[in-house]
Every structure is written in C-alpha cells, then in structure tokens.
Design a protein around this motif. Sequence first.
Motif, mmCIF file in Angstrom:
data_model
loop_
_atom_site.group_PDB
_atom_site.id
_atom_site.type_symbol
_atom_site.label_atom_id
_atom_site.label_comp_id
_atom_site.label_asym_id
_atom_site.label_seq_id
_atom_site.Cartn_x
_atom_site.Cartn_y
_atom_site.Cartn_z
ATOM 1 N N GLN A 1 0.918 -1.310 -0.061
ATOM 2 C CA GLN A 1 0.014 -0.260 0.008
ATOM 3 C C GLN A 1 1.014 1.321 0.056
ATOM 4 N N THR A 2 0.569 2.206 -0.704
ATOM 5 C CA THR A 2 1.053 3.546 -0.559
ATOM 6 C C THR A 2 1.048 4.432 0.511
ATOM 7 N N PRO A 3 1.884 4.797 1.231
ATOM 8 C CA PRO A 3 1.709 5.921 2.433
ATOM 9 C C PRO A 3 0.866 6.925 2.016
ATOM 10 N N ARG A 4 0.148 7.692 2.818
ATOM 11 C CA ARG A 4 -0.346 8.907 2.630
ATOM 12 C C ARG A 4 0.542 9.983 2.874
ATOM 13 N N ALA A 5 0.368 11.096 2.239
ATOM 14 C CA ALA A 5 1.364 12.468 2.349
ATOM 15 C C ALA A 5 0.919 12.973 3.534
ATOM 16 N N GLU A 6 1.819 13.505 4.312
ATOM 17 C CA GLU A 6 1.777 14.091 5.456
ATOM 18 C C GLU A 6 2.435 15.533 5.425
ATOM 19 N N PRO A 7 1.857 16.589 6.025
ATOM 20 C CA PRO A 7 2.719 18.076 6.064
ATOM 21 C C PRO A 7 3.872 17.922 6.844
ATOM 22 N N VAL A 8 5.131 18.395 6.224
ATOM 23 C CA VAL A 8 6.309 18.486 6.890
ATOM 24 C C VAL A 8 6.913 19.974 6.731
ATOM 25 N N GLU A 9 7.558 20.439 7.755
ATOM 26 C CA GLU A 9 8.137 21.717 7.732
ATOM 27 C C GLU A 9 9.588 21.445 7.202
ATOM 28 N N VAL A 10 9.895 22.139 6.523
ATOM 29 C CA VAL A 10 11.502 22.314 5.764
ATOM 30 C C VAL A 10 11.995 23.521 6.319
ATOM 31 N N ALA A 11 13.189 23.455 6.828
ATOM 32 C CA ALA A 11 14.129 24.638 7.080
ATOM 33 C C ALA A 11 14.551 25.357 5.647
ATOM 34 N N GLY A 12 14.713 26.701 5.775
ATOM 35 C CA GLY A 12 15.202 27.206 4.459
ATOM 36 C C GLY A 12 16.702 26.941 4.340
#
Length: 272
Positions: A58-69
């Motif tokens: 099964q494909t995992p769902r997308a989750e919001p992730v914060e990425v630093a500049g």
Amino acid sequence: MKHLSLLAGILCALTLVAIGLWVRSAPGPFAPVELVSVPAGRIDYRPFGNFAHGGKAQTPRAEPVEVAGFEIMKFQVSRSQYAACVASGACPAVPATGGEMPQTMVNWKDASAFAAWYSKVTGQHWRLPTDREWQLAAAERYGEASADPGDLDPGERMLAQYKAGVLLRGTASPVLRSAGGFGLNSRGLADISGNVWEWTDGCMESGTLAEDGAVLASEPYCWVRIAGGRHRAAVVDFVRDASVGGCAVGLPPDHLGFRLVREAPSGLGRFF
C-alpha cells in the motif's frame, strides 16, 4: 620577537586576501556559483519505498512536513566543475567530462565525493540536498508517480506507477541540453525536473502502515537513494546509468546528475 610575530601576522593576512582575490577571478569550479535561497516552507511529503498494511502493499499517505530554509545551486554541477575534481584525484573518472553541460553518468558516491572536495577547496560546507529539501526547491515542478493508495496487487501497482511516470515525463527528450535549457521554475532554479534526475541524500524505506495510510513503523535502506526529477526515482547508490539497470522502483531516470546545498560559510568561504 614581537616584530617577527607582527610580520608573520601581516604576511598571513596578505596571503588570505591574495587567495580570496584569486578565487573570485578564477575560472572553472572556483568561479562564483549562483545560488538560490529557498525560504522555509511546508510540503506534503510521502515516504518513498515499500510499505504494507495487513500483508498487502500500500502507498503511504502524504503528511505535512516543515522544511527549514537553505541555499542551493541554481544550476546543476557542470562537466567542467566535475572534471576539476577528477583532475585533483578526489573524484572518480566518469564518461563525458569537460564543458558546461550538466555532469551526468555519476552515481550517488561520485556526487558525495564531489561535495566533500568542493567543501575543501572553497572552505564552505556543501552537501547533497535531502529529498524533502529537493521537493521544496522543485516547487511546481515536483511530481511523483506513486500508485493510488488501495488494494492493488504487485502487478497492478507496477503498471499504475509506470503509467503515472509516463504521463509526468510527457515528451521530454533524453538528449541533454546546455545549462538553462529547461528554463527556470518559480523559485529561480534552472533545469529542475528537466531530463536530468538529481541525487539527494534521501533513502528508500520499508515499513508498515495503518489502515488510513499513516506510517506506523519504517526503516531506511540507504544503499538505494532517491533521485528527484519529473518523478521520484529510487536508484542503487553505485549506479551511474539507471536506464540500463539499477532503478529499484518505476521508470528509470533519463540521466543522473546533481546540484548541491550550501550551509553557512566559514573560513575562506567569505571570499566566494
């Protein structure tokens, strides 16, 4: 003794200035590199690899992730830049070096060797981007060819991924173009998601999912690295040409190249 110490200090300072002036006017890999500043942001990140729920893929769902500049090279590393690393003995020789075309036919280890060498000669810290940083930098040009979540048998999943990859790639020619040939994205990065896939430090993962697709547990296997392009590709780290084998999932990349992220400069880095 005081006079000798003072003289030594002056000579040292003059030497640093001379090196800085030479670096700023030097051709090839020592010429100033154009960078793009990518501000911190949020992405919808989907882990990449082999995941299962209840014993079925099964494909995992997308989750919001914060990425630093971060700062990233505007252009992919060129053949002339890589050739300088080869000439110094710090990078393995690969086909087609020299000139301002993007350096391709490089594996993840070659790209990492170049980053270590470039860090040494510039006095700055350069590295491959994480797959999350690459996704943020790619902006509207980011694409993925994951099969839709659901009950698909292995054959159906492979076919779905293949079809999605074909749609994302469209009519892109496998023929290389000179730097800037694929234009700029909204962040000002050149050629991102053209026909040169770019190595990242991201690793494939293996894990288990909850019913809703959330990752319950996962483990990376970093002998397979993630390359960013028109769709994500998982390529064995020693492979230089995935079109002839070594692509772990879906369609293989047309070409493998890279660009680097620069971390906070130190030492002689102030001259670049």
